[in-house]
Design a protein around this motif. Structure first.
Motif, short mmCIF file in Angstrom:
data_model
loop_
_atom_site.label_atom_id
_atom_site.label_comp_id
_atom_site.label_asym_id
_atom_site.label_seq_id
_atom_site.Cartn_x
_atom_site.Cartn_y
_atom_site.Cartn_z
N ILE A 215 -5.21 -3.62 -43.90
CA ILE A 215 -5.40 -2.17 -43.94
C ILE A 215 -4.85 -1.73 -45.28
N LYS A 216 -5.71 -1.27 -46.14
CA LYS A 216 -5.33 -0.99 -47.52
C LYS A 216 -4.20 0.04 -47.62
N ASN A 217 -3.33 -0.19 -48.61
CA ASN A 217 -2.25 0.75 -48.93
C ASN A 217 -1.33 1.02 -47.75
N THR A 218 -1.04 0.00 -47.01
CA THR A 218 -0.12 0.15 -45.88
C THR A 218 1.08 -0.76 -46.09
N ILE A 219 2.13 -0.50 -45.33
CA ILE A 219 3.33 -1.31 -45.44
C ILE A 219 3.03 -2.75 -45.06
N LYS A 637 8.35 13.87 -45.88
CA LYS A 637 6.99 13.75 -46.43
C LYS A 637 7.00 13.88 -47.94
N ILE A 638 7.75 14.84 -48.46
CA ILE A 638 7.83 15.03 -49.91
C ILE A 638 8.47 13.81 -50.57
N ARG A 639 9.57 13.31 -49.98
CA ARG A 639 10.23 12.14 -50.55
C ARG A 639 9.32 10.91 -50.59
N ASN A 640 8.47 10.77 -49.58
CA ASN A 640 7.62 9.59 -49.47
C ASN A 640 6.41 9.61 -50.40
N GLU A 641 6.09 10.76 -50.97
CA GLU A 641 4.87 10.86 -51.78
C GLU A 641 4.90 9.87 -52.94
N GLY A 642 3.84 9.09 -53.03
CA GLY A 642 3.70 8.13 -54.11
C GLY A 642 4.44 6.83 -53.93
N LYS A 643 5.21 6.69 -52.85
CA LYS A 643 5.98 5.46 -52.63
C LYS A 643 5.09 4.37 -52.03
N LYS A 644 5.24 3.17 -52.55
CA LYS A 644 4.52 2.03 -51.99
C LYS A 644 5.11 1.61 -50.64
N LEU A 645 6.39 1.92 -50.46
CA LEU A 645 7.06 1.63 -49.20
C LEU A 645 7.66 2.93 -48.65
#
Length: 661
Positions: A215-219, A637-645
């Motif tokens: 599943i693309k772009n998932t953990i 949600k704001i903190r997670n933006e753009g994070k790969k993990l």
């Protein structure tokens, strides 16, 4: 003649409606109505999700409404009925709510009080006191303690799901949801062909991709791509599925004789190992609990193995946690070498795999099963036994639903067949009340400094949710308890707390659960632990299982070769033959997928569709709680933006109200 309008709401669950006879009796301070038949079979009343209205005529005004008696009588076969609430409109036009939110089974009568929460001291009349006493007497006969295994927390006396009291059985949807999720996983993951291929090894690491859903772009995909790297190994101690094992090292234990020369090349601050320890940069993850646990022997064709490793971790100059040294047993010696990043590629890889496998077992059995499910069951049983429905502490019971013990093939797990029982018995020695208080547990491991560990999102988000929950509980406690003395004189809350300690936790000396509460602060903390354990902490350690455990080499549920006793003898073939075979891999994959799914129509933290409370101040406290939770969700949600993990397991909009699976 005075007439009362009675509105009856039936639940929306599957099979909530009934075709049985339904009778009602209204009881007021000045008298009671006659037993009135509301529904006859096949009148199409009391259908799922319906609100039906009836008129009850009486000879004279009943005065202030006190009770509503509801009775269901069998028509042909017993047809259980879920009653949400009953609203009575009096001749003067007043509306009185009588919350029910329970199943009516067999031919038993249910007696309801109006929706105002009351402490024991608030009941003044003989009728009110009698109702309170009889309700608890009945509940204690229904909710009985039993010991499932010696040394375990006590549990409810029921051997099967159907033997549970009807009110705490999972809704049919939830039971079906898990079964469908598991079946769907097996089908969608296309692993049917491998399910029974026990003893059949994979060919290489890439072969595991045959059962891995990309599943693309998932953990889960990121884990699959980076699982071999030391930063990914270390990161999981902070924000993975089991972020409770890491603790600050203040002194190197004698059983783990790591020297400076062993790790000097990995240290970045021009300090010795001893200086790094004093500076607070060295951490340990000790799996001592796994020592002498019996490995799975249910399959005579496959030997399975366990280990009790110790891992040294380093907080480097970029605040990344990296592994420095791994010992796969608790006793140092020639046959128990300390593996290092400077060792051969496959020696170091297999050492990390063994740690990840041990971490998986601790997570499944201790962090998840014992510390959320079994503990929540203790709180739940004691609550039903000691708190009547009108007690304000009972009215938060939406956070304590029944639990489902998910049974995956015992052959697929390295601690199946009895090892998991031994693990819980050993883990009970460290299960204290303070260890369930989230901030205390973080501090006890020396993990409370954001300056030292700025990327420990499990800590940061967990503290936010803990604080929001505790603030809400404090608001509610202060509505009903005007002083510490009121807490001390509430014999029901005191009996509840004592039941948890003396029976639920079997009065174990090591548990340190309180037997009484003396202040409003004590009560607030106690109720916060109950809510947080069953909702937020369960979510944090449950719903990441597919993310972190679906790539089998990152979380092997069993190992088929013993831990290596020397360096330089391991190759890829040996590692593949150590990892789970095709059949066990598929059982594992189906389970972690199903466990990680939310249920249909899931209720999340702060949602209270069942209005157990009717008082305006409590509803205002609930709204304030929801606003604080929304702020936490937004910040995450704001903190997670753009994070790969991204880390979202403590996001309130992803925290179910109670333990599910």
């Amino acid at each position: 003649m005075p007439s009362y309008t009675v509105m009856v709401a039936t639940g929306s669950q599957w099979f909530a409606g009934t075709d049985d006879y339904i009778y009602i009796t209204l009881v007021g301070t000045e008298g009671c109505s006659e037993r009135t038949l509301l529904d006859k079979p096949f009148y199409n009343d009391f259908e799922r999700g319906a609100v039906d209205s009836y008129d009850v005529t009486v000879g004279e005004n009943l005065g202030e409404m006190e009770l509503v008696k509801v009775e269901k009588n069998k028509y042909w076969v017993h047809d259980d009925w879920y009653c949400k609430y009953i609203t009575v409109k009096t001749p003067s036009g007043d509306y009185v709510e009588f919350p029910c939110f329970r199943w009516l089974v067999d031919d038993k009568e249910v007696v309801l009080r109006d929706g105002r929460a009351r402490l024991p001291k608030d009941d003044k009349t003989r009728l009110e006191k009698q109702h309170r006493r009889k309700e608890l007497e009945s509940r204690r006969k229904t909710y009985r303690w039993t010991e499932w295994q010696p040394g375990f927390p006590m549990s409810i006396d029921a051997n099967t799901h159907k033997e549970l009291p009807r009110d705490i059985q999972f809704d049919s949807e939830k039971g079906v949801d898990f079964i469908l999720n598991y079946s769907k996983a097996i089908e969608n993951l296309c692993v049917n062909q491998f399910m029974h291929m026990f003893q059949s090894s994979w060919n290489d690491f890439a072969d595991f991709e045959r059962i891995f859903v990309r599943i693309k772009n998932t953990i889960s995909e990121y884990v699959m791509q980076h699982w071999k790297e030391d930063f990914m190994f270390g990161y999981q101690y902070l924000n993975g599925c089991n972020p409770v094992m890491i603790q600050k090292c203040t002194k190197l234990p004698e059983k783990f004789p790591v020297t400076h020369n062993m790790v000097a090349d990995c240290l970045e601050r021009e300090m010795t190992l001893e200086e790094e320890i004093k500076a607070g940069n060295i951490y340990l993850a000790d799996y001592e609990l796994m020592e002498d646990i019996s490995p799975n022997s249910t399959d005579p064709c496959t030997l399975q193995y366990l280990a009790a490793p110790i891992c040294m971790l380093y907080n480097n100059s970029q605040s990344k946690i990296l592994p420095l040294a791994i010992q796969l047993g608790q006793t140092p010696g020639k046959d128990n070498p300390i593996f290092l990043p400077s060792d051969g590629q496959y020696d170091w890889m297999l050492a990390k795999i063994w740690v990840r496998s041990s971490d998986f077992h601790i997570h499944q059995t201790v962090t998840h099963l014992l510390r959320t499910h079994l503990v929540s069951e203790v709180f739940g049983v004691a609550m039903f036994r000691q708190l009547p429905a009108v007690h304000p502490a009972y009215k938060v019971h939406q956070h304590i639903n029944s639990t489902v013990n998910v049974s995956v093939s015992p052959q697929a797990n390295g601690t199946g067949g009895g090892g998991h029982v031994e693990m819980i018995q050993k883990a009970m020695r460290s299960l204290t009340f303070r260890s369930l208080c989230f901030p205390d547990a973080i501090k006890a491991r020396g993990m409370d400094s954001p300056e030292d560990l700025p990327y420990y999102y499990y800590r940061d988000d967990g503290n936010r949710v803990w604080d929001a929950t505790k603030s809400f509980v404090w608001d509610v406690v202060c509505i009903y308890y005007d002083s510490d003395n009121t807490v001390q004189k509430d014999e029901e809350i005191q009996a509840f707390v004592k039941d948890v300690c003396s029976f639920g936790m079997q009065d174990l000396d090591c548990c340190e659960f309180p037997k009484s509460l003396k202040t409003r602060e004590d009560l607030t903390e106690y109720l916060t632990v109950i809510i947080f354990t069953a909702s937020a902490h369960h979510a944090a350690v449950n719903f990441g299982q597919y993310d972190w455990c679906s790539w089998i080499p990152n979380a092997p549920p069993t190992m088929r070769k013993p831990p290596p006793t020397q360096k330089g003898v391991v190759d890829v073939k040996f590692i593949i033959e150590s990892l789970p075979d095709r059949g066990r891999s598929c059982w594992h994959l189906g389970a972690v997928w199903a466990l990680s799914q939310f249920q249909e129509n899931e209720l999340f933290l702060g949602m209270y569709p069942d209005e157990h409370f009717i008082e305006k101040p409590v509803k205002e406290a609930m709204e304030s709680f929801r606003q604080r939770l929304a702020e936490v969700s937004s910040a995450i949600k704001i903190r997670n933006e753009g994070k790969k993990l991204p880390y979202y397991y403590f996001s309130p909009d992803r925290i179910p109200n109670s333990v599910a699976v």
